[in-house]
Design a protein around this motif. Structure first.
Motif, PDB file in Angstrom:
ATOM      1  N   THR A 133      -2.260  -3.710  -4.923  1.00  0.00           N
ATOM      2  CA  THR A 133      -1.007  -3.226  -5.506  1.00  0.00           C
ATOM      3  C   THR A 133      -0.473  -1.989  -4.790  1.00  0.00           C
ATOM      4  O   THR A 133       0.742  -1.773  -4.752  1.00  0.00           O
ATOM      5  CB  THR A 133      -1.214  -2.931  -7.007  1.00  0.00           C
ATOM      6  OG1 THR A 133      -1.554  -4.152  -7.664  1.00  0.00           O
ATOM      7  CG2 THR A 133       0.033  -2.345  -7.658  1.00  0.00           C
ATOM      8  N   HIS A 134      -1.328  -1.204  -4.201  1.00  0.00           N
ATOM      9  CA  HIS A 134      -0.866   0.014  -3.511  1.00  0.00           C
ATOM     10  C   HIS A 134       0.202  -0.312  -2.469  1.00  0.00           C
ATOM     11  O   HIS A 134       1.109   0.472  -2.246  1.00  0.00           O
ATOM     12  CB  HIS A 134      -2.046   0.775  -2.881  1.00  0.00           C
ATOM     13  CG  HIS A 134      -2.796   0.011  -1.837  1.00  0.00           C
ATOM     14  ND1 HIS A 134      -3.843  -0.832  -2.134  1.00  0.00           N
ATOM     15  CD2 HIS A 134      -2.620  -0.050  -0.501  1.00  0.00           C
ATOM     16  CE1 HIS A 134      -4.300  -1.380  -1.012  1.00  0.00           C
ATOM     17  NE2 HIS A 134      -3.581  -0.910   0.001  1.00  0.00           N
ATOM     18  N   ARG A 135       0.109  -1.495  -1.870  1.00  0.00           N
ATOM     19  CA  ARG A 135       1.116  -1.892  -0.870  1.00  0.00           C
ATOM     20  C   ARG A 135       2.449  -2.202  -1.547  1.00  0.00           C
ATOM     21  O   ARG A 135       3.511  -1.887  -1.026  1.00  0.00           O
ATOM     22  CB  ARG A 135       0.638  -3.117  -0.098  1.00  0.00           C
ATOM     23  CG  ARG A 135      -0.491  -2.817   0.850  1.00  0.00           C
ATOM     24  CD  ARG A 135      -0.831  -4.051   1.699  1.00  0.00           C
ATOM     25  NE  ARG A 135      -2.238  -4.037   2.015  1.00  0.00           N
ATOM     26  CZ  ARG A 135      -3.176  -4.733   1.372  1.00  0.00           C
ATOM     27  NH1 ARG A 135      -2.862  -5.558   0.417  1.00  0.00           N
ATOM     28  NH2 ARG A 135      -4.442  -4.615   1.704  1.00  0.00           N
ATOM     29  N   LEU A 136       2.390  -2.828  -2.713  1.00  0.00           N
ATOM     30  CA  LEU A 136       3.614  -3.218  -3.417  1.00  0.00           C
ATOM     31  C   LEU A 136       4.370  -2.024  -3.979  1.00  0.00           C
ATOM     32  O   LEU A 136       5.595  -2.039  -4.063  1.00  0.00           O
ATOM     33  CB  LEU A 136       3.270  -4.182  -4.567  1.00  0.00           C
ATOM     34  CG  LEU A 136       2.575  -5.484  -4.167  1.00  0.00           C
ATOM     35  CD1 LEU A 136       2.183  -6.280  -5.409  1.00  0.00           C
ATOM     36  CD2 LEU A 136       3.461  -6.310  -3.256  1.00  0.00           C
ATOM     37  N   ILE A 137       3.633  -0.991  -4.372  1.00  0.00           N
ATOM     38  CA  ILE A 137       4.280   0.166  -4.994  1.00  0.00           C
ATOM     39  C   ILE A 137       4.565   1.278  -3.994  1.00  0.00           C
ATOM     40  O   ILE A 137       5.083   2.324  -4.366  1.00  0.00           O
ATOM     41  CB  ILE A 137       3.458   0.706  -6.185  1.00  0.00           C
ATOM     42  CG1 ILE A 137       2.098   1.234  -5.739  1.00  0.00           C
ATOM     43  CG2 ILE A 137       3.301  -0.377  -7.254  1.00  0.00           C
ATOM     44  CD1 ILE A 137       1.290   1.896  -6.858  1.00  0.00           C
ATOM     45  N   GLY A 138       4.195   1.051  -2.747  1.00  0.00           N
ATOM     46  CA  GLY A 138       4.464   2.053  -1.717  1.00  0.00           C
ATOM     47  C   GLY A 138       3.665   3.318  -1.894  1.00  0.00           C
ATOM     48  O   GLY A 138       4.171   4.420  -1.646  1.00  0.00           O
ATOM     49  N   PHE A 139       2.429   3.165  -2.320  1.00  0.00           N
ATOM     50  CA  PHE A 139       1.569   4.337  -2.537  1.00  0.00           C
ATOM     51  C   PHE A 139       1.443   5.152  -1.258  1.00  0.00           C
ATOM     52  O   PHE A 139       1.184   4.619  -0.183  1.00  0.00           O
ATOM     53  CB  PHE A 139       0.182   3.882  -3.007  1.00  0.00           C
ATOM     54  CG  PHE A 139      -0.824   4.995  -3.134  1.00  0.00           C
ATOM     55  CD1 PHE A 139      -0.670   5.993  -4.076  1.00  0.00           C
ATOM     56  CD2 PHE A 139      -1.941   5.042  -2.311  1.00  0.00           C
ATOM     57  CE1 PHE A 139      -1.597   7.011  -4.206  1.00  0.00           C
ATOM     58  CE2 PHE A 139      -2.883   6.050  -2.430  1.00  0.00           C
ATOM     59  CZ  PHE A 139      -2.703   7.038  -3.381  1.00  0.00           C
ATOM     60  N   GLY A 140       1.673   6.422  -1.411  1.00  0.00           N
ATOM     61  CA  GLY A 140       1.459   7.360  -0.308  1.00  0.00           C
ATOM     62  C   GLY A 140       0.396   8.346  -0.733  1.00  0.00           C
ATOM     63  O   GLY A 140       0.577   9.064  -1.719  1.00  0.00           O
ATOM     64  N   ALA A 141      -0.701   8.352  -0.024  1.00  0.00           N
ATOM     65  CA  ALA A 141      -1.787   9.258  -0.378  1.00  0.00           C
ATOM     66  C   ALA A 141      -1.368  10.700  -0.113  1.00  0.00           C
ATOM     67  O   ALA A 141      -0.599  10.966   0.803  1.00  0.00           O
ATOM     68  CB  ALA A 141      -3.033   8.925   0.426  1.00  0.00           C
ATOM     69  N   PRO A 142      -1.842  11.596  -0.928  1.00  0.00           N
ATOM     70  CA  PRO A 142      -1.558  13.001  -0.673  1.00  0.00           C
ATOM     71  C   PRO A 142      -2.164  13.436   0.670  1.00  0.00           C
ATOM     72  O   PRO A 142      -2.889  12.685   1.299  1.00  0.00           O
ATOM     73  CB  PRO A 142      -2.224  13.731  -1.840  1.00  0.00           C
ATOM     74  CG  PRO A 142      -3.061  12.744  -2.527  1.00  0.00           C
ATOM     75  CD  PRO A 142      -2.687  11.372  -2.065  1.00  0.00           C
ATOM     76  N   GLU A 143      -1.839  14.619   1.030  1.00  0.00           N
ATOM     77  CA  GLU A 143      -2.378  15.137   2.279  1.00  0.00           C
ATOM     78  C   GLU A 143      -3.905  15.041   2.270  1.00  0.00           C
ATOM     79  O   GLU A 143      -4.527  14.875   1.241  1.00  0.00           O
ATOM     80  CB  GLU A 143      -1.993  16.613   2.469  1.00  0.00           C
ATOM     81  CG  GLU A 143      -0.513  16.869   2.465  1.00  0.00           C
ATOM     82  CD  GLU A 143       0.050  16.973   1.058  1.00  0.00           C
ATOM     83  OE1 GLU A 143      -0.691  17.334   0.130  1.00  0.00           O
ATOM     84  OE2 GLU A 143       1.235  16.660   0.891  1.00  0.00           O
TER      85      GLU A 143
END
Ligand code: FES
Length: 76
Positions: free
Chosen positions: A55-65
């Motif tokens: 799901t991270h790909r579908l929601i455009g997850f961007g990890a913090p620094e």
């Protein structure tokens, strides 16, 4: 004793290598089979938490620094 490593993938799950047990809040163990790598969700969007379901790909997850560099500790 075998080493366990946990690596944060870029904008994705934690990748866990090594002999670990994953246990739910009630103390029940997940059957991990012979998987050489576990993917644990860190975006919060997986429907199969604690595991990543992509799901991270579908929601455009961007990890913090990146986390601060760890202190290097001498062996005990
Ligand atoms: S990190 Fe993959 S679904 Fe959350």
């Amino acid at each position: 004793m075998a080493e366990v490593t946990i690596k944060a993938s870029e904008d994705g799950p934690f990748l866990v290598k090594g002999p670990v047990k994953v246990v739910d809040a009630d103390g029940a163990e997940y059957d991990m089979g012979d998987r050489p790598v576990l993917e644990l969700c860190r975006c919060g969007g997986s429907a199969t938490k604690p595991f990543c379901d992509g799901t991270h790909r579908l929601i455009g997850f961007g990890a913090p620094e990146a986390a601060p560099r760890p202190a290097v500790r001498p062996p005990p």
